[in-house]
Enzyme design. Sequence first.
Site, short mmCIF file in Angstrom:
data_model
loop_
_atom_site.label_atom_id
_atom_site.label_comp_id
_atom_site.label_asym_id
_atom_site.label_seq_id
_atom_site.Cartn_x
_atom_site.Cartn_y
_atom_site.Cartn_z
N LYS A 1 -4.47 -10.40 -7.07
CA LYS A 1 -5.68 -10.47 -6.24
C LYS A 1 -6.76 -9.52 -6.76
O LYS A 1 -6.45 -8.41 -7.18
CB LYS A 1 -5.25 -10.06 -4.82
CG LYS A 1 -6.24 -10.33 -3.74
CD LYS A 1 -5.68 -9.87 -2.40
CE LYS A 1 -5.57 -8.35 -2.32
NZ LYS A 1 -5.25 -7.85 -0.99
N LYS A 53 0.82 -1.21 0.00
CA LYS A 53 0.00 0.00 0.00
C LYS A 53 0.85 1.26 0.00
O LYS A 53 0.48 2.26 -0.60
CB LYS A 53 -0.95 0.02 1.20
CG LYS A 53 -2.13 -0.92 1.01
CD LYS A 53 -3.17 -0.73 2.08
CE LYS A 53 -4.35 -1.67 1.89
NZ LYS A 53 -5.19 -1.75 3.08
N LYS A 96 -10.04 -3.65 -4.55
CA LYS A 96 -10.73 -2.37 -4.73
C LYS A 96 -9.83 -1.37 -5.43
O LYS A 96 -10.30 -0.42 -6.04
CB LYS A 96 -11.08 -1.77 -3.36
CG LYS A 96 -12.09 -2.55 -2.57
CD LYS A 96 -12.22 -2.01 -1.13
CE LYS A 96 -12.93 -3.03 -0.26
NZ LYS A 96 -13.11 -2.65 1.12
#
Length: 348
Positions: free
Chosen positions: A211, A119, A214
Site C-alpha cells: 500500500k 503498526k 506515509k
Amino acid sequence: MTAFPQRVFSGVQPTGNLHLGNYLGAITRFVALQDSHDCIYCVVDMHAITQAVSVWGGPDELKKSTREVTAAFIAAGIDPDKHIVFNQSQVAEHAELAWVFNCVARMGWLNRMTQFKEKAGKHRENASVGLFAYPTLMAADILVYRATHVPVGEDQKQHLELSRDIAQKFNGDFADSIRAVTGGEEFFPLPEPLIQGPATRVMSLRDGTKKMSKSDPSDNSRINLTDDADTIAQKIRKAKTDPEPLPGEEEGLKERPEADNLVGIYSALADKPKADVLAEFGGAQFSTFKTALADLSVARLSPIAAEMRRLTADPGYIDTVLVRGADQAREIARPVMNSVKDIVGFLR
Ligand code: TYM
C-alpha cells in the site's frame, strides 16, 4: 429497525505528508458527498498521538500537520461554510464516548485488528494502549454524531466492521434502557463504509503489492500532495513497471500489480473508468503512458498544492475554521453523549 437520518463522517490523521492514496481513496470521495449529504470531516489529532512521538513529530509538528490536513480538505474542495470541518481534540465527547466503547468492545475483537499488528510490529509490548484502542476511538468519532455513512479507503474496512459490532453490542446490551430513555429500539446506527471509486487502495510506486503509505521509508514510493511538478514527474518516471506494453482490456492487468496501480491512478485522476484508459493506451509502452500520467497528475495536483500553500500561510484563518467547526460538532455530539450517559446510568 430505527431509521436514522443520513449523515457522513470521516477522518484523516495529521501524521506527516498527505499522499495520493489519502487524496484519491478518501478526500476526493469526501468532496463528492457534499452535494448529497450533511458531512462532518475531522482531523483526528488524538489518533495521531497513538504512535511514538518520533513518528508524529512532537507538538509543533502536530499543530503544523493539523493545519496542513485542514488546508488540504479546503484546497481539494471541501466547503467549511456548508459542512463541518474541525480537529478531534476540540470536542471532548469523542474521548468520553470512546471510554464507554472501551467497555463495550472485547479484547478478542481488538486483537484481530490487522492495522494494530502492522503498526505495533514485533514490539507489541511496547505499543501504546492508545494504539490498541485506536478502533474504539474511531467508532466513537463516527457514532457520537450517529453518522450513517463513512467514506474511507479499503484499509479501513476492518475498523468500520468493528464500529458496527460496537454499535450493535451497545444497542443490545442496553436495549431496555434505550427504550426507557429514548422510546426507540436502537440508539446507534450501524455505520456503512463507503469504499468506492477506482483508487480505494493506491499502491506504492516502488512495489505494486504494498500500500502507498506515509510510513514507507522511501519517499519515491508515494506522491505527496505538496510535491512540486518536477518531483511528481520524476517519481512517476521512476515508478516500477514490467516490460510488457499496456493491455487493451482490464483482464490483462491481472497479475500485473504495478500496471494495475498506475492505470487505477490515471483512471481516478481523469475521472473515467479503467476500461476507457486502456482503450486509449492499450498497446502503448510505459514510457508513453508515464508521460501522460505525469502530465495529468501535475495538472490535477499542482493547483491543490498551490492553494494549500496559500491557506497555510494564514494559520489564523485555519484555526478560525477549526474552532467554528468544533463548536458546530459539539452541538451535535453533546446531546448524543448526554443520552448515552442516561442510557448507561451515569448521573448528570
Ligand atoms: P489515515 O490518515 O491513515 O488515512 C486517511 C484516509 O486515507 C485512506 N488511505 C488510502 N486510500 C487508498 N489508498 C491508500 N494507499 C490509502 N492510504 C490511506 C484511508 O483509508 C483513510 O480513509 N483510521 C483513519 C482515520 C480515522 C477515521 C475515523 C476514518 C479516525 N477516525 C472515523 C473514518 C471514520 C485512518 O486510517 O486515517
